[in-house]
Scaffold this motif. Structure first.
Motif, PDB file in Angstrom:
ATOM      1  N   GLN A  12      -4.059  14.511  13.408  1.00 32.26           N
ATOM      2  CA  GLN A  12      -2.117  14.537  12.839  1.00 32.26           C
ATOM      3  C   GLN A  12      -2.375  13.286  12.597  1.00 32.26           C
ATOM      4  O   GLN A  12      -2.288  11.979  13.309  1.00 32.26           O
ATOM      5  CB  GLN A  12      -1.108  14.748  14.202  1.00 32.26           C
ATOM      6  N   GLU A  13      -1.907  12.635  11.292  1.00 30.68           N
ATOM      7  CA  GLU A  13      -1.854  11.353  11.256  1.00 30.68           C
ATOM      8  C   GLU A  13      -0.985  10.659  11.265  1.00 30.68           C
ATOM      9  O   GLU A  13      -0.007   9.395  10.384  1.00 30.68           O
ATOM     10  CB  GLU A  13      -1.616  11.289   9.483  1.00 30.68           C
ATOM     11  N   CYS A  14       1.105  11.499  11.235  1.00 29.75           N
ATOM     12  CA  CYS A  14       2.120  11.241  11.054  1.00 29.75           C
ATOM     13  C   CYS A  14       2.979  11.543  11.917  1.00 29.75           C
ATOM     14  O   CYS A  14       3.157  12.267  12.663  1.00 29.75           O
ATOM     15  CB  CYS A  14       3.157  11.261   9.469  1.00 29.75           C
ATOM     16  N   ASP A  15       3.342  10.944  13.452  1.00 27.88           N
ATOM     17  CA  ASP A  15       3.324  10.852  14.678  1.00 27.88           C
ATOM     18  C   ASP A  15       4.810  10.199  15.306  1.00 27.88           C
ATOM     19  O   ASP A  15       4.611   9.302  15.504  1.00 27.88           O
ATOM     20  CB  ASP A  15       1.928  11.075  16.222  1.00 27.88           C
ATOM     21  N   ILE A  32       0.671  -1.154   0.186  1.00 28.87           N
ATOM     22  CA  ILE A  32      -0.169  -0.072  -0.146  1.00 28.87           C
ATOM     23  C   ILE A  32       1.063   1.451  -0.016  1.00 28.87           C
ATOM     24  O   ILE A  32       2.174   1.139   0.836  1.00 28.87           O
ATOM     25  CB  ILE A  32      -0.788   0.609   1.785  1.00 28.87           C
ATOM     26  N   GLN A  33       0.269   2.469  -0.899  1.00 27.52           N
ATOM     27  CA  GLN A  33       1.052   3.923  -0.330  1.00 27.52           C
ATOM     28  C   GLN A  33       0.556   4.841   0.194  1.00 27.52           C
ATOM     29  O   GLN A  33      -1.624   5.417  -0.293  1.00 27.52           O
ATOM     30  CB  GLN A  33       0.975   3.849  -1.817  1.00 27.52           C
ATOM     31  N   LEU A  34       0.856   5.060   1.492  1.00 23.25           N
ATOM     32  CA  LEU A  34      -0.311   5.441   2.551  1.00 23.25           C
ATOM     33  C   LEU A  34       0.385   7.152   2.008  1.00 23.25           C
ATOM     34  O   LEU A  34       1.372   7.194   1.632  1.00 23.25           O
ATOM     35  CB  LEU A  34       0.430   5.218   3.662  1.00 23.25           C
ATOM     36  N   TYR A  35      -0.698   8.146   2.581  1.00 24.32           N
ATOM     37  CA  TYR A  35      -0.413   9.917   2.872  1.00 24.32           C
ATOM     38  C   TYR A  35      -1.453  10.560   3.427  1.00 24.32           C
ATOM     39  O   TYR A  35      -2.525   9.467   3.515  1.00 24.32           O
ATOM     40  CB  TYR A  35      -1.378  10.467   1.596  1.00 24.32           C
ATOM     41  N   PHE A  36      -0.273  10.332   4.652  1.00 23.46           N
ATOM     42  CA  PHE A  36      -1.230  11.724   5.563  1.00 23.46           C
ATOM     43  C   PHE A  36      -0.376  12.771   5.908  1.00 23.46           C
ATOM     44  O   PHE A  36       0.032  13.639   6.698  1.00 23.46           O
ATOM     45  CB  PHE A  36      -0.959  10.067   6.521  1.00 23.46           C
ATOM     46  N   ASN A  37      -0.901  13.666   4.942  1.00 25.44           N
ATOM     47  CA  ASN A  37      -1.005  15.154   5.145  1.00 25.44           C
ATOM     48  C   ASN A  37      -1.792  15.377   4.170  1.00 25.44           C
ATOM     49  O   ASN A  37      -2.538  15.305   2.967  1.00 25.44           O
ATOM     50  CB  ASN A  37       0.634  15.172   4.394  1.00 25.44           C
ATOM     51  N   ALA A  38      -1.922  17.212   4.193  1.00 24.88           N
ATOM     52  CA  ALA A  38      -3.333  17.699   4.273  1.00 24.88           C
ATOM     53  C   ALA A  38      -3.377  17.657   2.395  1.00 24.88           C
ATOM     54  O   ALA A  38      -4.509  18.399   1.984  1.00 24.88           O
ATOM     55  CB  ALA A  38      -3.658  18.753   5.072  1.00 24.88           C
ATOM     56  N   HIS A  47       4.167   6.447  14.953  1.00 21.38           N
ATOM     57  CA  HIS A  47       2.579   6.441  14.470  1.00 21.38           C
ATOM     58  C   HIS A  47       1.755   6.969  13.196  1.00 21.38           C
ATOM     59  O   HIS A  47       1.863   8.516  12.892  1.00 21.38           O
ATOM     60  CB  HIS A  47       1.818   6.238  16.163  1.00 21.38           C
ATOM     61  N   LEU A  48       1.412   5.712  12.515  1.00 17.73           N
ATOM     62  CA  LEU A  48       0.886   6.216  11.128  1.00 17.73           C
ATOM     63  C   LEU A  48      -0.611   6.003  10.544  1.00 17.73           C
ATOM     64  O   LEU A  48      -1.478   5.199  10.991  1.00 17.73           O
ATOM     65  CB  LEU A  48       1.078   5.832   9.926  1.00 17.73           C
ATOM     66  N   ARG A  49      -1.146   6.706  10.942  1.00 17.59           N
ATOM     67  CA  ARG A  49      -2.465   6.643  10.196  1.00 17.59           C
ATOM     68  C   ARG A  49      -2.992   7.439   8.732  1.00 17.59           C
ATOM     69  O   ARG A  49      -2.738   8.824   8.756  1.00 17.59           O
ATOM     70  CB  ARG A  49      -3.896   7.480  11.304  1.00 17.59           C
ATOM     71  N   SER A  50      -4.286   6.864   7.914  1.00 15.18           N
ATOM     72  CA  SER A  50      -3.917   7.027   6.859  1.00 15.18           C
ATOM     73  C   SER A  50      -5.565   6.910   5.870  1.00 15.18           C
ATOM     74  O   SER A  50      -6.013   5.628   6.835  1.00 15.18           O
ATOM     75  CB  SER A  50      -3.444   6.949   5.624  1.00 15.18           C
ATOM     76  N   ASN A  51      -6.431   7.367   5.782  1.00  7.86           N
ATOM     77  CA  ASN A  51      -7.642   6.708   4.878  1.00  7.86           C
ATOM     78  C   ASN A  51      -7.232   6.962   3.150  1.00  7.86           C
ATOM     79  O   ASN A  51      -7.286   7.505   2.642  1.00  7.86           O
ATOM     80  CB  ASN A  51      -8.662   8.006   5.308  1.00  7.86           C
ATOM     81  N   PHE A  52      -8.760   5.444   2.914  1.00  5.48           N
ATOM     82  CA  PHE A  52      -7.831   5.579   1.602  1.00  5.48           C
ATOM     83  C   PHE A  52      -8.719   4.842   1.251  1.00  5.48           C
ATOM     84  O   PHE A  52      -9.774   4.099   1.837  1.00  5.48           O
ATOM     85  CB  PHE A  52      -6.442   5.679   1.086  1.00  5.48           C
ATOM     86  N   ILE A  53      -9.254   4.169  -0.810  1.00  6.15           N
ATOM     87  CA  ILE A  53     -10.379   3.858  -0.594  1.00  6.15           C
ATOM     88  C   ILE A  53      -9.060   2.604  -1.395  1.00  6.15           C
ATOM     89  O   ILE A  53      -8.373   2.981  -1.893  1.00  6.15           O
ATOM     90  CB  ILE A  53     -10.690   4.209  -2.133  1.00  6.15           C
ATOM     91  N   MET A  54      -9.608   0.779  -0.910  1.00 10.94           N
ATOM     92  CA  MET A  54      -9.372   0.057  -0.971  1.00 10.94           C
ATOM     93  C   MET A  54     -10.351  -1.149  -1.598  1.00 10.94           C
ATOM     94  O   MET A  54     -11.242  -1.007  -1.230  1.00 10.94           O
ATOM     95  CB  MET A  54      -8.087  -0.857  -0.027  1.00 10.94           C
TER      96      MET A  54
END
Length: 204
Positions: free
Chosen positions: A117-120, A102-108, A129-136
């Protein structure tokens, strides 16, 4: 006499190549519009697919993840590049057990749904710690996990993203409704003119 005959033949030949305007009008038929239905971003029943699809069921359980970027480089360079990528707002990761990359994006700037904050790097020493929203696979999901900055591996899972799913589903319904409306209008405008309602095709 022979001279006039040649002129007549030449005129006839020219007419065959370039027919008069009225002949062109007889052959002309206005093109019918073609509508392109864009492939929907999401499936109609996202939650059901997330809960029943085998891949989603496996990814919804916390499991090992690894950073997959720059595999040909040294471990020191990969550590540096991983941190730099995270600070820029993206990272290439893989769920080890399923081999799902997966390719994550976590910035506005990349992700309009970012609210927290999604990249802490501050939450836990030596980890990010990472969090990312996407369509899979047509389903709105949220990645949540962490990676060790030395080993470049960690643990993560996918969650169903209810809020974004509702938003995307509304867009899907609107897209389908617009398409159906345009198709209905097209059929009405370009219906055969030799038919009379209630009587069927008009005969001679």
């Amino acid at each position: 006499m022979h001279h006039h005959q040649n002129l007549g033949e030449a005129a006839a030949a020219l007419s065959a190549i370039h027919p008069p305007p009225y002949e062109s009008l007889v052959m002309y038929e206005p093109p019918k519009p073609s509508f392109i239905f864009k492939i929907p971003r999401v499936v109609p029943h996202q939650r059901s697919k997330f809960e029943t699809d085998e891949l989603f069921r496996r990814l919804s359980r916390e499991s090992e993840v690894r950073y997959t970027g720059y595999r040909e480089r040294s471990i020191d360079e990969r550590r540096m590049r991983f941190v730099n990528d995270c600070r820029k707002g993206y990272a290439e990761l893989s769920f080890v057990a399923s081999g799902t990359n997966i390719q994550l994006y976590f910035n506005a700037n990349h992700n309009p749904y970012t609210q927290e904050q999604e990249c802490d790097f501050e939450k836990e020493h030596g980890k990010v710690h990472l969090r990312s929203n996407f369509i899979m696979n047509g389903v709105c999901v949220r990645f949540r996990g962490w990676l060790d900055l030395e080993r470049l591996d960690g643990a993560a899972s996918l969650e169903y993203d209810e809020e974004r799913a509702l938003h995307e589903n509304a867009q899907l319904l609107e897209q389908v409704a617009n398409y159906n409306q345009r198709m209905a209008e097209s059929k009405r405008i370009y219906a055969p003119h030799d038919e009379v309602p209630g009587r069927g095709p008009v005969g001679w």
